[in-house]
Design a protein around this motif. Structure first.
Motif, PDB file in Angstrom:
ATOM      1  N   TYR A  17       0.854  -1.191   0.000  1.00 54.97           N
ATOM      2  CA  TYR A  17       0.000   0.000   0.000  1.00 54.97           C
ATOM      3  C   TYR A  17       0.879   1.227   0.000  1.00 54.97           C
ATOM      4  CZ  TYR A  17      -3.964  -2.909   1.316  1.00 54.97           C
ATOM      5  OH  TYR A  17      -4.951  -3.854   1.338  1.00 54.97           O
ATOM      6  N   ASP A  30       0.384   5.260   0.593  1.00 52.13           N
ATOM      7  CA  ASP A  30      -0.617   6.187   1.089  1.00 52.13           C
ATOM      8  C   ASP A  30      -1.921   5.403   1.254  1.00 52.13           C
ATOM      9  OD1 ASP A  30       1.334   8.192   1.141  1.00 52.13           O
ATOM     10  OD2 ASP A  30       0.970   8.641  -0.946  1.00 52.13           O
ATOM     11  N   ALA A  82       2.107   5.194 -10.068  1.00 57.60           N
ATOM     12  CA  ALA A  82       2.667   4.929  -8.727  1.00 57.60           C
ATOM     13  C   ALA A  82       4.172   4.703  -8.772  1.00 57.60           C
ATOM     14  CB  ALA A  82       1.976   3.718  -8.106  1.00 57.60           C
ATOM     15  N   LEU A  83       4.698   4.428  -9.968  1.00 56.03           N
ATOM     16  CA  LEU A  83       6.114   4.058 -10.090  1.00 56.03           C
ATOM     17  C   LEU A  83       6.973   5.226 -10.560  1.00 56.03           C
ATOM     18  CD1 LEU A  83       5.442   0.662 -11.872  1.00 56.03           C
ATOM     19  CD2 LEU A  83       6.422   0.915  -9.575  1.00 56.03           C
ATOM     20  N   LYS A  84       8.264   5.146 -10.283  1.00 50.45           N
ATOM     21  CA  LYS A  84       9.197   6.180 -10.773  1.00 50.45           C
ATOM     22  C   LYS A  84       9.204   6.207 -12.292  1.00 50.45           C
ATOM     23  CE  LYS A  84      12.422   6.510  -6.917  1.00 50.45           C
ATOM     24  NZ  LYS A  84      13.177   5.496  -6.163  1.00 50.45           N
ATOM     25  N   MET A 103       5.796   9.863   1.502  1.00 47.26           N
ATOM     26  CA  MET A 103       5.181   8.629   1.030  1.00 47.26           C
ATOM     27  C   MET A 103       5.139   7.613   2.172  1.00 47.26           C
ATOM     28  SD  MET A 103       6.270   6.254  -2.225  1.00 47.26           S
ATOM     29  CE  MET A 103       7.972   6.094  -1.703  1.00 47.26           C
ATOM     30  N   LYS A 104       3.965   7.083   2.412  1.00 51.84           N
ATOM     31  CA  LYS A 104       3.808   6.094   3.479  1.00 51.84           C
ATOM     32  C   LYS A 104       3.562   4.717   2.843  1.00 51.84           C
ATOM     33  CE  LYS A 104       0.972   5.508   7.331  1.00 51.84           C
ATOM     34  NZ  LYS A 104      -0.321   5.842   7.931  1.00 51.84           N
ATOM     35  N   ILE A 105       4.483   3.805   3.115  1.00 56.39           N
ATOM     36  CA  ILE A 105       4.386   2.469   2.524  1.00 56.39           C
ATOM     37  C   ILE A 105       3.969   1.472   3.602  1.00 56.39           C
ATOM     38  CG2 ILE A 105       5.738   0.598   1.469  1.00 56.39           C
ATOM     39  CD1 ILE A 105       5.571   2.852  -0.434  1.00 56.39           C
ATOM     40  N   LYS A 106       3.022   0.644   3.274  1.00 55.01           N
ATOM     41  CA  LYS A 106       2.624  -0.402   4.211  1.00 55.01           C
ATOM     42  C   LYS A 106       2.583  -1.719   3.435  1.00 55.01           C
ATOM     43  CE  LYS A 106      -1.368  -1.608   5.982  1.00 55.01           C
ATOM     44  NZ  LYS A 106      -2.810  -1.426   6.169  1.00 55.01           N
ATOM     45  N   ALA A 162      13.227  -3.820  -2.613  1.00 53.90           N
ATOM     46  CA  ALA A 162      13.532  -3.539  -4.027  1.00 53.90           C
ATOM     47  C   ALA A 162      12.298  -2.986  -4.739  1.00 53.90           C
ATOM     48  CB  ALA A 162      14.022  -4.816  -4.708  1.00 53.90           C
ATOM     49  N   MET A 163      11.119  -3.548  -4.444  1.00 53.45           N
ATOM     50  CA  MET A 163       9.882  -3.040  -5.073  1.00 53.45           C
ATOM     51  C   MET A 163       9.577  -1.624  -4.599  1.00 53.45           C
ATOM     52  SD  MET A 163       7.263  -6.275  -5.368  1.00 53.45           S
ATOM     53  CE  MET A 163       7.681  -7.157  -3.880  1.00 53.45           C
ATOM     54  N   THR A 164       9.796  -1.396  -3.316  1.00 50.06           N
ATOM     55  CA  THR A 164       9.521  -0.078  -2.740  1.00 50.06           C
ATOM     56  C   THR A 164      10.386   0.996  -3.408  1.00 50.06           C
ATOM     57  OG1 THR A 164       8.927  -1.128  -0.666  1.00 50.06           O
ATOM     58  CG2 THR A 164       9.451   1.212  -0.579  1.00 50.06           C
ATOM     59  N   ARG A 165      11.607   0.613  -3.739  1.00 48.38           N
ATOM     60  CA  ARG A 165      12.501   1.580  -4.392  1.00 48.38           C
ATOM     61  C   ARG A 165      12.028   1.942  -5.798  1.00 48.38           C
ATOM     62  NH1 ARG A 165      16.572  -1.368  -1.573  1.00 48.38           N
ATOM     63  NH2 ARG A 165      16.879  -2.738  -3.349  1.00 48.38           N
ATOM     64  N   LEU A 166      11.176   1.095  -6.391  1.00 43.45           N
ATOM     65  CA  LEU A 166      10.653   1.394  -7.726  1.00 43.45           C
ATOM     66  C   LEU A 166       9.479   2.374  -7.675  1.00 43.45           C
ATOM     67  CD1 LEU A 166      10.659  -2.229  -9.229  1.00 43.45           C
ATOM     68  CD2 LEU A 166      12.342  -0.417  -9.667  1.00 43.45           C
ATOM     69  N   LEU A 167       8.914   2.556  -6.472  1.00 50.36           N
ATOM     70  CA  LEU A 167       7.766   3.457  -6.341  1.00 50.36           C
ATOM     71  C   LEU A 167       8.195   4.919  -6.398  1.00 50.36           C
ATOM     72  CD1 LEU A 167       5.747   1.676  -3.488  1.00 50.36           C
ATOM     73  CD2 LEU A 167       5.242   1.663  -5.935  1.00 50.36           C
ATOM     74  N   ALA A 168       7.341   5.715  -6.987  1.00 53.83           N
ATOM     75  CA  ALA A 168       7.607   7.156  -7.073  1.00 53.83           C
ATOM     76  C   ALA A 168       7.554   7.764  -5.669  1.00 53.83           C
ATOM     77  CB  ALA A 168       6.573   7.823  -7.971  1.00 53.83           C
ATOM     78  N   ASP A 169       8.280   8.851  -5.470  1.00 55.91           N
ATOM     79  CA  ASP A 169       8.279   9.519  -4.148  1.00 55.91           C
ATOM     80  C   ASP A 169       6.955  10.242  -3.911  1.00 55.91           C
ATOM     81  OD1 ASP A 169      10.938   8.723  -3.653  1.00 55.91           O
ATOM     82  OD2 ASP A 169      11.615  10.328  -5.007  1.00 55.91           O
TER      83      ASP A 169
END
Lengths: 115, 115
Positions: free
Chosen positions: A12, A14, A60-62, B1-4, B108-115
């Motif tokens: 998740y 946000d 959602a991705l960079k 960005m809050k990741i859960k 690794a997946m989290t690093r692909l997410l946009a800020d």
């Protein structure tokens, strides 16, 4: 007795689900079929629904997970980007690692179930 | 960005869910409160729903997860059996082990997410 273990991972961001089993299955179907509409048919979802999921992921991705090549002899085609490939690979690797790590406790729980 | 990150584990037996996050949370609430009705209130579910879940679990297991002591100075009370305790312990251990094992790929997946 037939036992099945399901492990579902969702990331998740946000409020919404950035990465989950439905989106990963869609990426895999796009990689396999080369188009969003064929992937949607394969997964028995509407084209509109598939498009929205791809759009959500890309935002959602960079960098986008799904890219469309313009022109060329095949008249363009839809494929996963390096980011999309990495996402699928890490998601499936995370699932496999989870399942393996949980297996002794899952076996213990299964032994508590009635025959 | 809050990741859960959410990892949900469900053990299916034949058709139905024998063990899943809702049932485990219910067992924990019963252990904490000593009654099905108090556990139901804590989880904001109806007593009827909680009772059905407990009944399903008890029937799916070799021996019941939830037991009610008759009589005594407290007029009986509801608690987890050794099976119920073991179920909760293994479920949470499986979750922890899964999460730990998946963490490099999740990172690794989290690093692909946009800020």
């Amino acid at each position: 007795m037939k036992i099945k273990v399901q492990l579902r991972m969702r990331i998740y961001r946000d409020e919404g689900i950035a990465i989950g089993p439905g989106k990963i299955a869609l990426l895999e179907a796009i990689a396999a079929t080369g188009s969003i509409s064929a992937a949607a048919r394969q997964l028995e979802m509407s084209y509109r629904r598939a498009w929205v999921l791809v759009d959500e992921m890309n935002k959602a991705l960079k960098s986008p997970a799904v890219v469309t090549a313009a022109g060329g002899s095949h008249g363009g085609g839809t494929a996963l980007s390096a980011t999309g490939d990495a996402l699928v690979r890490h998601y499936r690797a995370a699932e496999d690692a989870s399942r393996l790590a949980a297996s002794p406790d899952i076996a213990a729980m299964t032994r508590l179930l009635a025959d």
